[in-house]
Design a protein around this motif. Structure first.
Motif, PDB file in Angstrom:
ATOM      1  N   GLU A 130      -6.835  -4.200 -46.962  1.00  0.00           N
ATOM      2  CA  GLU A 130      -5.560  -3.596 -46.578  1.00  0.00           C
ATOM      3  C   GLU A 130      -4.389  -4.460 -47.017  1.00  0.00           C
ATOM      4  OE1 GLU A 130      -4.904  -3.329 -42.418  1.00  0.00           O
ATOM      5  OE2 GLU A 130      -3.383  -1.772 -42.600  1.00  0.00           O
ATOM      6  N   MET A 160      -5.508 -31.654 -25.224  1.00  0.00           N
ATOM      7  CA  MET A 160      -6.168 -31.106 -26.406  1.00  0.00           C
ATOM      8  C   MET A 160      -7.657 -30.896 -26.173  1.00  0.00           C
ATOM      9  SD  MET A 160      -4.500 -30.216 -28.891  1.00  0.00           S
ATOM     10  CE  MET A 160      -2.764 -30.029 -28.990  1.00  0.00           C
ATOM     11  N   THR A 161      -8.323 -31.865 -25.557  1.00  0.00           N
ATOM     12  CA  THR A 161      -9.769 -31.731 -25.426  1.00  0.00           C
ATOM     13  C   THR A 161     -10.152 -30.692 -24.379  1.00  0.00           C
ATOM     14  OG1 THR A 161      -9.795 -33.566 -23.891  1.00  0.00           O
ATOM     15  CG2 THR A 161     -10.347 -34.051 -26.163  1.00  0.00           C
ATOM     16  N   SER A 162      -9.209 -30.280 -23.547  1.00  0.00           N
ATOM     17  CA  SER A 162      -9.584 -29.258 -22.578  1.00  0.00           C
ATOM     18  C   SER A 162      -9.299 -27.862 -23.111  1.00  0.00           C
ATOM     19  CB  SER A 162      -8.851 -29.485 -21.263  1.00  0.00           C
ATOM     20  OG  SER A 162      -7.475 -29.424 -21.488  1.00  0.00           O
ATOM     21  N   GLY A 163      -8.956 -27.765 -24.392  1.00  0.00           N
ATOM     22  CA  GLY A 163      -8.843 -26.447 -25.008  1.00  0.00           C
ATOM     23  C   GLY A 163      -7.527 -25.732 -24.742  1.00  0.00           C
ATOM     24  N   GLY A 222      -8.255 -29.612 -32.071  1.00  0.00           N
ATOM     25  CA  GLY A 222      -7.919 -28.525 -31.156  1.00  0.00           C
ATOM     26  C   GLY A 222      -7.526 -27.263 -31.890  1.00  0.00           C
ATOM     27  N   VAL A 223      -6.904 -27.423 -33.058  1.00  0.00           N
ATOM     28  CA  VAL A 223      -6.442 -26.249 -33.793  1.00  0.00           C
ATOM     29  C   VAL A 223      -7.582 -25.587 -34.553  1.00  0.00           C
ATOM     30  CG1 VAL A 223      -4.863 -25.457 -35.569  1.00  0.00           C
ATOM     31  CG2 VAL A 223      -4.144 -27.199 -33.991  1.00  0.00           C
ATOM     32  N   ARG A 236      -4.831 -17.967 -28.311  1.00  0.00           N
ATOM     33  CA  ARG A 236      -5.486 -16.725 -27.930  1.00  0.00           C
ATOM     34  C   ARG A 236      -4.867 -16.040 -26.715  1.00  0.00           C
ATOM     35  NH1 ARG A 236     -10.504 -16.736 -30.518  1.00  0.00           N
ATOM     36  NH2 ARG A 236      -9.875 -17.201 -32.631  1.00  0.00           N
ATOM     37  N   GLN A 287     -11.240 -21.181 -36.469  1.00  0.00           N
ATOM     38  CA  GLN A 287     -10.759 -20.757 -35.159  1.00  0.00           C
ATOM     39  C   GLN A 287     -10.393 -21.986 -34.320  1.00  0.00           C
ATOM     40  OE1 GLN A 287     -10.439 -17.557 -34.964  1.00  0.00           O
ATOM     41  NE2 GLN A 287     -11.470 -17.395 -36.941  1.00  0.00           N
ATOM     42  N   PRO A 288      -9.542 -21.797 -33.321  1.00  0.00           N
ATOM     43  CA  PRO A 288      -9.272 -22.930 -32.424  1.00  0.00           C
ATOM     44  C   PRO A 288     -10.501 -23.277 -31.587  1.00  0.00           C
ATOM     45  CG  PRO A 288      -8.213 -20.943 -31.630  1.00  0.00           C
ATOM     46  CD  PRO A 288      -8.737 -20.625 -32.990  1.00  0.00           C
ATOM     47  N   THR A 289     -10.434 -24.418 -30.926  1.00  0.00           N
ATOM     48  CA  THR A 289     -11.621 -24.969 -30.285  1.00  0.00           C
ATOM     49  C   THR A 289     -11.539 -24.804 -28.770  1.00  0.00           C
ATOM     50  OG1 THR A 289     -11.450 -26.625 -31.980  1.00  0.00           O
ATOM     51  CG2 THR A 289     -13.095 -26.981 -30.322  1.00  0.00           C
ATOM     52  N   THR A 290     -12.607 -24.289 -28.182  1.00  0.00           N
ATOM     53  CA  THR A 290     -12.668 -24.219 -26.718  1.00  0.00           C
ATOM     54  C   THR A 290     -13.165 -25.548 -26.167  1.00  0.00           C
ATOM     55  OG1 THR A 290     -14.926 -23.434 -26.832  1.00  0.00           O
ATOM     56  CG2 THR A 290     -13.209 -21.775 -26.761  1.00  0.00           C
ATOM     57  N   TRP A 291     -12.986 -25.725 -24.870  1.00  0.00           N
ATOM     58  CA  TRP A 291     -13.474 -26.990 -24.304  1.00  0.00           C
ATOM     59  C   TRP A 291     -14.983 -27.058 -24.390  1.00  0.00           C
ATOM     60  CZ3 TRP A 291     -16.892 -27.786 -20.332  1.00  0.00           C
ATOM     61  CH2 TRP A 291     -17.155 -26.731 -19.483  1.00  0.00           C
ATOM     62  N   VAL A 292     -15.626 -25.888 -24.388  1.00  0.00           N
ATOM     63  CA  VAL A 292     -17.090 -25.891 -24.482  1.00  0.00           C
ATOM     64  C   VAL A 292     -17.535 -26.505 -25.804  1.00  0.00           C
ATOM     65  CG1 VAL A 292     -19.116 -24.429 -24.563  1.00  0.00           C
ATOM     66  CG2 VAL A 292     -17.343 -23.957 -22.925  1.00  0.00           C
ATOM     67  N   ALA A 322     -29.240 -26.047 -32.290  1.00  0.00           N
ATOM     68  CA  ALA A 322     -28.054 -25.390 -32.833  1.00  0.00           C
ATOM     69  C   ALA A 322     -27.790 -25.728 -34.286  1.00  0.00           C
ATOM     70  CB  ALA A 322     -26.831 -25.767 -31.992  1.00  0.00           C
ATOM     71  N   MET A 326      -5.033 -25.703 -26.663  1.00  0.00           N
ATOM     72  CA  MET A 326      -4.592 -25.108 -27.921  1.00  0.00           C
ATOM     73  C   MET A 326      -5.214 -23.734 -28.103  1.00  0.00           C
ATOM     74  SD  MET A 326      -2.694 -25.203 -30.401  1.00  0.00           S
ATOM     75  CE  MET A 326      -1.948 -26.685 -30.987  1.00  0.00           C
ATOM     76  N   TRP A 327      -6.432 -23.619 -27.689  1.00  0.00           N
ATOM     77  CA  TRP A 327      -7.093 -22.309 -27.740  1.00  0.00           C
ATOM     78  C   TRP A 327      -6.318 -21.320 -26.879  1.00  0.00           C
ATOM     79  CZ3 TRP A 327      -9.541 -18.476 -25.073  1.00  0.00           C
ATOM     80  CH2 TRP A 327     -10.446 -17.692 -25.767  1.00  0.00           C
ATOM     81  N   TYR A 369      -5.533 -33.534 -32.125  1.00  0.00           N
ATOM     82  CA  TYR A 369      -4.691 -32.345 -32.329  1.00  0.00           C
ATOM     83  C   TYR A 369      -5.342 -31.392 -33.335  1.00  0.00           C
ATOM     84  CZ  TYR A 369      -0.952 -29.366 -33.940  1.00  0.00           C
ATOM     85  OH  TYR A 369      -0.224 -28.265 -34.299  1.00  0.00           O
ATOM     86  N   THR A 379       0.511 -22.357 -35.687  1.00  0.00           N
ATOM     87  CA  THR A 379      -0.848 -21.906 -35.441  1.00  0.00           C
ATOM     88  C   THR A 379      -1.007 -20.401 -35.585  1.00  0.00           C
ATOM     89  OG1 THR A 379      -0.214 -22.051 -33.153  1.00  0.00           O
ATOM     90  CG2 THR A 379      -1.586 -23.798 -34.010  1.00  0.00           C
ATOM     91  N   LYS A 417      -1.968   1.190 -49.317  1.00  0.00           N
ATOM     92  CA  LYS A 417      -1.884   2.645 -49.463  1.00  0.00           C
ATOM     93  C   LYS A 417      -3.237   3.295 -49.219  1.00  0.00           C
ATOM     94  CE  LYS A 417       2.285   3.538 -50.554  1.00  0.00           C
ATOM     95  NZ  LYS A 417       3.035   4.531 -49.829  1.00  0.00           N
ATOM     96  N   PHE A 422      -1.796 -36.284 -23.726  1.00  0.00           N
ATOM     97  CA  PHE A 422      -1.927 -35.457 -24.928  1.00  0.00           C
ATOM     98  C   PHE A 422      -3.394 -35.225 -25.264  1.00  0.00           C
ATOM     99  CE2 PHE A 422      -2.187 -34.914 -29.521  1.00  0.00           C
ATOM    100  CZ  PHE A 422      -1.362 -33.826 -29.669  1.00  0.00           C
ATOM    101  N   GLN A 427     -12.645 -18.683 -22.649  1.00  0.00           N
ATOM    102  CA  GLN A 427     -12.329 -19.472 -21.462  1.00  0.00           C
ATOM    103  C   GLN A 427     -11.086 -18.906 -20.806  1.00  0.00           C
ATOM    104  OE1 GLN A 427     -11.806 -23.285 -23.273  1.00  0.00           O
ATOM    105  NE2 GLN A 427      -9.808 -22.798 -24.106  1.00  0.00           N
ATOM    106  N   PRO A 431      -9.943   6.705 -31.767  1.00  0.00           N
ATOM    107  CA  PRO A 431      -8.592   6.849 -31.197  1.00  0.00           C
ATOM    108  C   PRO A 431      -8.341   5.897 -30.034  1.00  0.00           C
ATOM    109  CG  PRO A 431      -9.554   8.993 -31.609  1.00  0.00           C
ATOM    110  CD  PRO A 431     -10.617   7.991 -31.909  1.00  0.00           C
ATOM    111  N   ARG A 480      -6.580   1.580 -44.509  1.00  0.00           N
ATOM    112  CA  ARG A 480      -5.819   1.290 -43.299  1.00  0.00           C
ATOM    113  C   ARG A 480      -6.784   0.915 -42.200  1.00  0.00           C
ATOM    114  NH1 ARG A 480      -3.806   5.869 -44.134  1.00  0.00           N
ATOM    115  NH2 ARG A 480      -2.501   5.596 -45.961  1.00  0.00           N
TER     116      ARG A 480
END
Lengths: 311, 809
Positions: B666, A204-207, B438-439, A214, B390-395, B544, A209-210, B435, B373, B671, A200, A238, B681, B674
């Motif tokens: 919106e 999760m740590t490998s992303g 990750g979300v 997405r 936003q959800p989390t990338t492994w990076v 950063a 969920m992303w 968990y 989610t 109304k 688990f 990713q 287009p 939009r």
């Protein structure tokens, strides 16, 4: 007077017929004849939303099927809502039942949603912009609310598949436990629990969920060169493949750490323990530095790397 | 429990605990008389315990120092300044607290925010942070150390990071041993995942909340281990502090019941757990309800119901345990299963019934979006619009935790393999926190401490075996740990301290060291990894996480630095040049800064409590000028402030956020606004000629690019070239009718427009129609020409006929 009375008659007859059909099926199936009489012909005080579609299996229209499901949800939400009136009806014309309608409307793609207002001809906005807005029932409901002032709250039939699967799984587990109730040792198997927890955590740590939220592609294939890249170039996104790679790398480093510990504490003979130890430190260092180099490739401007300079 | 694994004893070797460890009851698996004598690094010294305490103290002090100093990049590069957005509000409230006193603060109604609604600040804020800073300021002033409240606010988070590392040390020591604790303290002192929220100047709730979180957990573990009310009350007080500081206290009030519940499932129920949880739940509940912002939430919302349910279940369980002594085994088993399932069912049904009838509020959107989610994206755009959600990338995981993210599963493995009551806790902590992280990116913050602890356990496990010499391997202190006692006496009440443990020494015969070469190689490589970690942390912190984002810096090719101080320039302009009660409209991101730095009334701010008000501002920004003017008139707007990054290539500007404004508008005004109107287009968002006409004429676009079409930034690009979006703008001829440019900062980063009053509106396009021009003009001219003293309008002007008569006569 006679004429207006006649119009009233015709109108009430049409509405009565439509109501009758709508009470049987939320989406009224139409052929060319019905379409001309009930949708195109003038005396109307009701709007009709028509889906032009091709549901016959030989047409092989996958999108039509999905759009139809959403459309049915929308129509049923309206049909069974407390606000149900005869202001708006939902109809569908299948290409194989009313191809003349398609010719008449100059329609050459399916599915198409059109709104026929109670007064006047359909305008440009009365044709639903499917590629942009998608065919989700909620989007359709918004479009209808926009065109007709009829607000439909989309009520999806609850999806029983998830809870059913869960219940089934629980039942299976419960059954297994019950069958093996005399020997419940496996519940106390720490390796199994630890392994599950680790899975688990690594997921999760490998992303993953992303990925779940997405929905990125598995990998990217360059259309010009045919080269497949598994690693996304930016640190903001990713690929699925990439996360699997990272998951494996993380797992390898973890395994290395555990091996190092085992090598120092286990009761095995010294040769094996030395091999374990070397393998452990090898795993840790190698996969860590590989991971770091992938990270460096993705995070532009990151200056550090460890042992591995390539990639 | 049939298979009792012999616990790897290695963890007791390298760093034995000091004899006089503060652990009152040495149930702790790591302490005890048996370990104290077994050799260690300081074996040759006369008083190993003393040396060890000194060493620990020094390491902790250095960790504090390192943590403190690595958070000072921003102060050294720029100045002692409050960062970002939310801290400005916290600073403003703290300032209010110190100048007006505590009760004034609690009753504070802020009429300068959310015009015309206002905001009750005292009742809608977690006051812990302000009170902490205010208290420190008060004490310092009492000692005649006169510091400005701003400096207290700026340096509060770095100071608390030291306290965090100490509480992490304490918690890890309870879980594993002292060595791991020290490593964990060092990790958390510099790990970027925590630094991101606690650099100097980042005066935010999280800065002190992580300390409160870790300390609460430490006291909880202590309470479970000892079963003493003393530690539990300490835990409650710490929990109270946490509740007063951060909304994340919900994590605690769900994790601790989960721990108790899992302990029940594992049949690890004991009177210690009973005492700890019963006391904690009741006292913690009462204390948490003292915070005005929390109020009755702990008994009325779903987030807190798990705690109540577990409380009821625990009582039922304890009652059945009590009955156990009075019943036969057969009777008891039936009763037990019946009782427990009945209790669980009743609790569950009651909660559902109360939720249904409205006594208990359902899950709030923010919490619900953690489970489902996709929920926020569909239903609450304002939550989805925040980049932290936003959800989390492994990076991001690797960026914030580096080597720790790969090694902490190993620590988790060791913990579960050698499970005991408190390690159940840390395992649950790790699994739930990973968990949530990750979300949502922002919840990386709650994951960071547990990752540090578990990684420290993994590393210290390795170092224990490889750092020492082979001498130790030959006489391993193989006392069986209290884990096994736990299992044997799971029903028993207290484990007796200092119990005589049997010394199994079978291993001694087969023991053979790995050899000094391998050991030193492993040690060296491990140390190199840790060194990489330290280097990475410093780099990340410096590059950063140390930007105040109020002041920007750009670097030239030769390395020299340009400071872009546009934000403060503009805010001070507002402060100096506008009416004191002027109302400034801007997107909600800048509300707190305008209030804090410009001291002007804002319409919306970062406390996004009123979605429809924000949507109204969004609607004004995304309508055309005439429609926007009506909205702005109805909201009494005097100035409009926008952020524009096209000149310097700043990507966080309002045009890039613009689609969120449209989406939120919106949601409330489907109304009028939009989202599809703002796309080409082809479904693209473009600011150049191909962009949609609605976008090219909306207020935000016009305000951003007003006069920008005349500006050529360099010779390679055409005039009006937007550097952020790399496009030549599509509408260069922008004219305003109801607005006028009031101020544009040096690099055009901030632009302020004045909303004209109605009487200043431009003249009509056509000539005004004139009526009755003939009659009235005459009287005026008469007065001037004839120099009469006065005359009466419309008076009959009689002409006398005397002279005429004479003449004619």
């Amino acid at each position: 007077h006679c004429f207006s009375f006649f119009v009233q008659m015709l109108l009430s007859e049409k509405v009565g017929q439509l109501m009758d059909w709508a009470s049987k099926r939320a989406v009224i199936r139409m052929n060319g004849d019905k379409f001309r009489r009930l949708v195109k012909a003038p005396p109307r005080n009701y709007s009709v939303v028509v889906m032009f579609t091709a549901l016959q299996p030989q047409r092989q229209c996958v999108v039509c099927k999905q759009a139809d499901e959403e459309y049915q949800i929308l129509a049923n939400s309206w049909r069974y809502s407390s606000a149900f009136t005869n202001k708006i009806f939902f109809a569908a014309v299948d290409f194989d039942e009313g191809s003349d309608v398609f010719h008449m409307m100059n329609m050459n793609s399916a599915p198409t949603f059109m709104h026929f207002p109670s007064k006047g001809k359909p305008k440009r906005a009365d044709t639903y912009d499917l590629p942009v807005r998608g065919f989700a029932a909620e989007q359709l409901a918004r479009w209808i609310a926009d065109r007709t002032d009829v607000v439909i709250r989309v009520i999806r039939p609850p999806n029983y598949a998830g809870p059913l699967m869960l219940g089934f799984l629980l039942a299976v587990i419960g059954g297994l436990v019950y069958l093996r109730r005399n020997n419940l040792d496996f519940l106390y198997n720490r390796n199994a629990w630890a392994f599950a927890a680790l899975c688990f955590v690594l997921i999760m740590t490998s992303g993953q969920m992303w990925n779940h939220i997405r929905g990125p592609p598995y990998a990217h294939k360059n259309p010009n060169t045919g080269q497949v890249s598994y690693i996304h170039g930016s640190s903001q996104a990713q690929f699925v493949a990439e996360t699997h790679i990272v998951l494996l790398f993380n797992a390898a480093v973890t395994l290395g750490m555990v091996l190092l510990h085992e090598a120092a504490t286990s009761d095995m003979e010294i040769g094996k323990r030395k091999i374990m130890c070397v393998a452990g430190i090898g795993l840790v260092v190698f996969f860590y530095s590989w991971l770091l180099s992938i990270f460096k490739a993705k995070y532009h401007g990151y200056p550090y790397s460890f042992l591995l300079m390539v990639l | 429990m049939a298979e009792q694994q012999s616990v790897p004893d290695g963890k007791h070797k390298a760093s034995p605990k000091p004899v006089g460890s503060p652990v009152g009851n040495s149930r702790s698996s790591c302490s005890g008389a048996a370990t104290a004598g077994s050799g260690g690094l300081s074996g040759g010294l006369t008083q190993p315990a003393g040396w060890q305490s000194l060493l620990s103290f020094t390491i902790l002090f250095l960790a504090w120092l390192a943590g403190f100093s690595s958070r000072l990049f921003a102060v050294i590069r720029f100045e002692s300044i409050i960062h970002e957005f939310d801290p400005w509000f916290n600073y403003r409230s703290t300032h209010h607290l110190t100048t007006n006193g505590f009760y004034e603060f609690l009753n504070w109604f802020d009429e300068r925010a959310w015009y015309p609604l206002g905001r009750i600040v005292g009742g809608t804020v977690y006051p812990g942070l302000m009170v902490t800073a205010g208290l420190i300021h008060y004490v310092l002033n009492l000692l005649h150390i006169t510091v400005h409240i701003r400096d207290v606010c700026v340096f509060l988070a770095p100071i608390f990071s030291g306290l965090t590392s100490i509480s992490t040390f304490l918690l890890t020591r309870e879980l594993w041993n002292q060595g791991a604790g020290l490593l964990a303290a060092c990790f958390i002192a510099i790990v970027p995942g925590y630094i991101s929220r606690s650099v100097a100047g980042s005066f935010d709730n999280e800065g002190i909340a992580i300390f409160a979180l870790q300390f609460t957990y430490y006291l909880w573990v202590k309470a479970v281990k000892t079963g003493s009310v003393f530690w539990t009350i300490g835990c409650c007080l710490s929990y109270f502090y946490m509740v007063s500081a951060w909304g994340g206290y919900v994590f605690i009030i769900n994790l601790i019941p989960l721990h108790v519940f899992v302990l029940l499932l594992m049949q690890r129920f004991s009177r210690r757990v009973y005492i700890a949880y019963s006391t904690f739940y009741i006292v913690g509940l009462v204390l948490s309800m003292q915070i005005p912002f929390v109020g009755f939430q702990p008994i009325r919302t779903s987030e807190h119901m798990a705690a109540a349910g577990v409380f009821a279940l625990l009582q039922a369980y304890a009652f059945l345990q009590y009955l156990k002594d009075r019943l036969t085994k057969q009777e008891f088993q039936t009763l037990f299963f019946l009782g427990v399932s009945m209790a669980a069912g009743v609790v569950f049904l009651t909660v559902i019934y109360l939720t249904y009838t409205g006594y208990i509020a359902p899950w709030s959107g923010r919490f619900y979006s953690l489970w489902d989610t996709g929920y926020a994206k569909v239903h609450i755009p304002i939550i989805a619009s925040v980049s932290e959600h936003q959800p989390t990338t492994w990076v991001s995981f690797f960026f914030d935790l580096h080597i720790l993210v790969c090694t902490f599963p190993a620590g988790l493995w060791f913990c579960i393999k050698n499970i005991n009551d408190e390690r159940v806790f840390v395992a649950l902590y790790a699994i739930s926190a990973v968990y949530f992280a990750g979300v949502m990116v922002r919840l990386m913050l709650t994951l960071t401490p547990v990752v540090c602890m578990l990684s420290a356990i993994a590393f210290s496990n390795v170092f224990e075996h490889y750092l020492g010499d082979d001498l130790k391997r030959e006489n391993p202190p193989t006392e069986d740990s209290s884990d096994e006692d736990d299992k044997r006496n799971s029903g028993n009440l207290y484990d007796k301290a200092g119990k005589v443990r049997k010394h199994v020494s079978e291993q001694e015969k087969t023991e053979e060291g790995l050899g000094p070469n391998i050991k030193s190689i492993v040690t060296m490589l491990m140390l190199m990894l840790l060194m990489m970690f330290a280097v990475h942390c410093t780099w990340v912190t410096s590059n950063a996480y140390s930007s105040p984002s109020v002041v920007l810096a750009s670097y030239n090719h030769d390395g020299s630095r340009n400071i872009l101080d546009d934000f403060r320039e503009a805010y001070y302009w507002l402060r100096q040049n506008t009416d004191e009660h002027a109302r400034v409209m801007s997107w909600w991101d800048y509300g707190y800064q305008i209030a804090g730095m410009a001291n002007r009334t804002t319409l919306v701010d970062n406390n996004t409590w009123n979605n429809s008000h924000i949507a109204l501002v969004g609607k004004a920004m995304s309508s055309n000028e005439t429609a926007a003017y009506q909205i702005m008139r109805s909201l009494d707007v005097d100035y409009v402030l926008i952020i524009f990054g096209g000149v310097i290539g700043y990507s966080g500007d309002d045009i890039n956020k613009f689609l969120w404004m449209v989406r939120i508008a919106e949601g409330e005004h489907p109304k009028d606004i939009r989202e599809s109107d703002y796309f080409t287009p082809q479904g693209e968002f473009r600011v150049d000629k191909a962009g949609s006409p609605t976008l090219l004429n909306c207020l935000m676009y016009k305000m951003s690019y007003y006069r920008f079409g005349e500006m050529q930034l360099d010779f390679r690009t055409p005039p009006g070239f937007d550097r952020t979006r790399n496009a030549e703008i599509g509408n260069k001829d922008i004219k305003f009718k109801h607005l006028e440019e009031a101020f544009t900062s040096e690099h055009w980063l901030v632009r302020i427009y004045k909303v004209k009053k109605p009487e200043n509106r431009e003249a009509l396009d056509h000539k005004p129609r004139l009526t009755n021009t003939a009659s009235k003009q005459k009287h005026l001219s008469k007065k001037v020409s004839k120099r009469k003293r006065g005359f009466i309008k419309n008076k009959l002007n009689l002409k006398k006929g005397k002279k005429l008569n004479k003449k004619t006569v």
